[in-house]
Structure formats: C-alpha cells, structure tokens
Write a protein that holds these residues in place. Sequence first.
Motif, short mmCIF file in Angstrom:
data_model
loop_
_atom_site.label_atom_id
_atom_site.label_comp_id
_atom_site.label_asym_id
_atom_site.label_seq_id
_atom_site.Cartn_x
_atom_site.Cartn_y
_atom_site.Cartn_z
N PRO A 161 0.84 -1.20 0.00
CA PRO A 161 0.00 0.00 0.00
C PRO A 161 0.87 1.25 0.00
CG PRO A 161 -0.72 -1.55 1.69
CD PRO A 161 0.58 -2.07 1.16
N LYS A 162 0.45 2.26 -0.75
CA LYS A 162 1.20 3.52 -0.75
C LYS A 162 1.01 4.26 0.56
CE LYS A 162 1.20 4.43 -5.74
NZ LYS A 162 0.81 5.40 -6.79
N GLY A 163 -0.21 4.20 1.08
CA GLY A 163 -0.49 4.93 2.30
C GLY A 163 -1.47 4.19 3.18
N ILE A 164 -1.33 4.40 4.47
CA ILE A 164 -2.23 3.80 5.45
C ILE A 164 -2.70 4.89 6.40
CG2 ILE A 164 -2.40 2.19 7.40
CD1 ILE A 164 -0.39 0.42 5.98
N LEU A 165 -4.00 4.94 6.63
CA LEU A 165 -4.58 5.93 7.53
C LEU A 165 -4.90 5.29 8.87
CD1 LEU A 165 -7.08 7.98 5.32
CD2 LEU A 165 -5.12 8.88 6.56
N LEU A 166 -4.46 5.95 9.93
CA LEU A 166 -4.81 5.53 11.28
C LEU A 166 -5.79 6.57 11.83
CD1 LEU A 166 -1.31 4.55 12.72
CD2 LEU A 166 -3.02 3.05 11.70
N GLU A 167 -7.00 6.14 12.10
CA GLU A 167 -8.01 7.06 12.61
C GLU A 167 -8.33 6.71 14.05
OE1 GLU A 167 -12.48 8.75 11.50
OE2 GLU A 167 -11.91 6.71 10.99
N GLY A 168 -8.47 7.70 14.88
CA GLY A 168 -8.81 7.45 16.28
C GLY A 168 -8.77 8.73 17.08
N GLU A 169 -9.35 8.69 18.26
CA GLU A 169 -9.37 9.86 19.12
C GLU A 169 -7.96 10.19 19.60
OE1 GLU A 169 -12.04 11.69 19.55
OE2 GLU A 169 -13.11 10.31 18.23
N PRO A 170 -7.69 11.45 19.93
CA PRO A 170 -6.36 11.82 20.42
C PRO A 170 -6.00 11.06 21.68
CG PRO A 170 -7.67 13.78 19.90
CD PRO A 170 -8.60 12.61 19.81
N GLY A 171 -4.73 10.69 21.76
CA GLY A 171 -4.23 10.03 22.96
C GLY A 171 -4.34 8.53 22.98
N ASN A 172 -4.75 7.92 21.87
CA ASN A 172 -4.90 6.46 21.85
C ASN A 172 -3.68 5.73 21.31
OD1 ASN A 172 -7.32 6.10 23.11
ND2 ASN A 172 -8.55 6.17 21.25
N ASP A 330 -12.96 2.96 32.13
CA ASP A 330 -13.63 2.53 30.90
C ASP A 330 -13.93 3.74 30.02
OD1 ASP A 330 -14.90 1.02 29.00
OD2 ASP A 330 -16.81 0.96 30.07
N GLY A 331 -13.56 3.68 28.75
CA GLY A 331 -13.79 4.79 27.83
C GLY A 331 -12.70 5.84 27.85
N TYR A 332 -11.62 5.61 28.60
CA TYR A 332 -10.51 6.55 28.66
C TYR A 332 -9.48 6.19 27.58
CZ TYR A 332 -12.02 8.32 33.25
OH TYR A 332 -12.70 8.90 34.27
N SER A 333 -8.83 7.21 27.06
CA SER A 333 -7.72 6.97 26.14
C SER A 333 -6.48 6.58 26.93
CB SER A 333 -7.43 8.22 25.32
OG SER A 333 -6.91 9.25 26.15
N CYS A 334 -5.47 6.07 26.23
CA CYS A 334 -4.23 5.68 26.89
C CYS A 334 -3.60 6.88 27.60
CB CYS A 334 -3.24 5.12 25.87
SG CYS A 334 -3.88 3.74 24.90
N ALA A 335 -3.58 8.03 26.92
CA ALA A 335 -2.98 9.22 27.49
C ALA A 335 -3.73 9.68 28.73
CB ALA A 335 -2.92 10.33 26.45
N LYS A 336 -5.06 9.57 28.71
CA LYS A 336 -5.85 10.03 29.86
C LYS A 336 -5.64 9.11 31.06
CE LYS A 336 -10.37 11.67 31.32
NZ LYS A 336 -11.77 11.97 30.93
N ILE A 337 -5.52 7.81 30.84
CA ILE A 337 -5.25 6.89 31.95
C ILE A 337 -3.93 7.26 32.62
CG2 ILE A 337 -4.74 4.49 32.54
CD1 ILE A 337 -6.63 3.64 30.28
N GLU A 338 -2.91 7.55 31.82
CA GLU A 338 -1.61 7.92 32.38
C GLU A 338 -1.73 9.23 33.16
OE1 GLU A 338 2.15 9.81 32.90
OE2 GLU A 338 0.59 10.57 31.56
N SER A 339 -2.46 10.20 32.61
CA SER A 339 -2.61 11.49 33.28
C SER A 339 -3.39 11.36 34.59
CB SER A 339 -3.32 12.48 32.35
OG SER A 339 -2.55 12.74 31.20
N VAL A 340 -4.44 10.53 34.59
CA VAL A 340 -5.25 10.34 35.80
C VAL A 340 -4.40 9.73 36.91
CG1 VAL A 340 -7.12 8.96 36.78
CG2 VAL A 340 -7.49 10.25 34.68
N LEU A 341 -3.63 8.70 36.60
CA LEU A 341 -2.80 8.05 37.62
C LEU A 341 -1.70 8.98 38.10
CD1 LEU A 341 -2.53 4.44 36.13
CD2 LEU A 341 -3.98 5.24 38.01
#
Length: 368
Positions: A161-172, A330-341
């Motif tokens: 593939p020439k290009g691949i798109l990664l879509e998702g909420e910020p911080g995932n 539940d429902g938290y992004s990876c970045a938010k889990i780190e920030s919460v802890l």
Amino acid sequence: MLLLIAVVGGYFAWDYFGAKKTFVAYSNFYELAGKGQVDKAVIKEGSIEFTSQGKEFKTDNPDSPLLHEYLLQNRVSVKIEKDGAEVINLILDIIFYAIFFGAIIFVFKKFVSPNTFKVVHKTGIKFDDVVGMDNLKRDMAQVMKIMKNPAAYAAKGIRMPKGILLEGEPGNGKTLFAKALAGEAKVSFIPARATDFESMLMAVGPMKVKLLFRKARRCAPCIVFIDEFDGIGTVRNYSGSALETENTRIVTALLNELDGFEPTNGVLVLAATNSIEALDPALIRPGRFDARFRVPYPDYNARVELAKMYCKGKAPASECTPEVIAKMTDGYSCAKIESVLNRAALLAGQAERTEFTLEDIRRAALEL
C-alpha cells in the motif's frame, strides 16, 4: 558600520584638506585644451581639475554634454569622478542588496531547510511496547514483509500500500504505534506534523512536501509518518482565503507525490487523523491511501496492562489493583489513563500520603 563611517569620513577629509589647486577661468582652460597644453583632466561634480605643463589647476564645470568629446579630440586624458552623494548612494545600494539577499537566504534556510525533517534510523520502540492493538499489529505484519522485500512480492503481483490511515481519538497511541511499526520493521522513520508544512510564506508548504518525499526515497525502505493529517489534508477550496489556497496547494503536492512513487520504492506513508470525513476525497481514494485502520479506545485487557505500566514507580494503595483501575477508566484513552494516575499520585503527595487511593483516582478523573 564604524568601518563604513571611517571610509566615508576619510574620503571627504581627503577631498577637503587635499592640496589646493590654482583656479583659472573656464575660457582659459578651454583655450589651453584647444592648444594641446592640457595633459589630463578630472571632471567632478561642479568643478574640473586639470594638469597643464606639470602644474595643477582648477576651473568650473559647465556640465556641457560636448566637453568630454572636445577634450578627447585634443588628446586629453579624461577621468570622470563620481561625487560624494553618488558614492554614498552606491555604498547604501550595496548594503541594501546584501541585507535583502541575506534575508532571502535566511528565510529559505529557516523554512525550507534540508534538515526540516529528521530521519530516525532506530526508533527504539517495538510492538511489545505498545499495549493492545493486537488486530492492527497482525494486519501490519504482512505490510512489513512487503516493505522489506518489495521486489519479491511485486514478482507475485502483490504491491505494498502507498499509504495507510490511522483514525482514532487523540491520545490512543497512533504516534507510538507508527514508531513501533518502524522499529519492528527495522526501517528508517521520518516523522512530520501538519504544522511542519505551515509557513508565513506562500508556496513554502508544497516545497516542504516535495522535500519530505525526496528525502524518503533516498532513505528507502522508509516510513513517512504525518501526524495531525487533517490539518493539511482537508477538502480543497479553490475560491477561499490565502490560507485555504495554500492548503489547496499542499494537498495537490501530496497527491502528486503519492502518484509519483511506485509501490516497489519501499516508501510507506502512514498518516494519523482524528476524522477521515474531514480529508479531501482525492487523498483517501484507493491507490493513494489504500488501507484504513481504526485505533480504538483500549479495551478492558489493554487497560489492565496500561494500569500495570503506569503504576510503575508510583505507590498505589492495596485497593488500587490493575483490574479495579481498568474498570474505573472505561472509555478513557491511553494518554488520559496515564494522566489520571499521575494526578492521583500528586494528590496523595499534596495530602502528605505515600500511597494514592481510589478516591484520589476519582478526584483526578474529575479534574482532567
């Protein structure tokens, strides 16, 4: 500037305090020149200095357009000297052009420098460092094989593939996954952001696009990662403002570059976006960005692993097990889990406690 002032001051001082010459009437000078008794003459602004029979004289300058030709016809060595104002204007012109072209070179190097995009040969991150995304890792395994040996797969009629798109909420973890993919594939990695293509100068953005892909071809096999892709890949507007016109040019340059390299070149474009719907349809059609992958919020098992990872170096209370934290986030992004802890640990420290509790986690989640 001090040197310039000294040179100009010296010029005028020499002119003023130089040896005084005997003044004669212009008619006498004209007559002497006609008789061949003038050896050389220096025509200045407002005066003429000449030498006759070894002596130096001075006379008025009538600014006659025929005088120069008359003197030459009478075998007089003629020199036309610029006045002080012309010399100063010439010096100022030189300074102006030096500053002007110096500014152009500075701006060019600042905004279109070959070092704008850094090539990372080893990211130091592997798939083991990325929690979750198991389906995405599995899908990318085949892409890595094609990237490392594109010619062999091309012989089988399979292209990368020439290009691949990664879509998702910020911080995932889209950026982290891109680095892990390059590290796992052991290929060069060129990271870029949408802001890298922005400039206060028109047409610099498209030039940076060409520079990026030219560098990628030289470093192949290589992964080009463009973060915040919706910042530059939005739908083109041909009748918009200057900013929108520049964005249109950037998108067009991207299209040209994506069409310009062959799948066998070993260059993979990986772009991260928060919204595919905002992108120009021409960019995401098959043949350019062939594959799209959704980077979801971490599931329960991934959150358990994230809780274990982010609790390292901290002191959670016995009630703060990874399983309990996973259920609370539940429902938290990876970045938010780190920030919460991290915030929970800070709250415990403010209360002069060595361990953070579930209540600290709840308070931290409400604050963030």
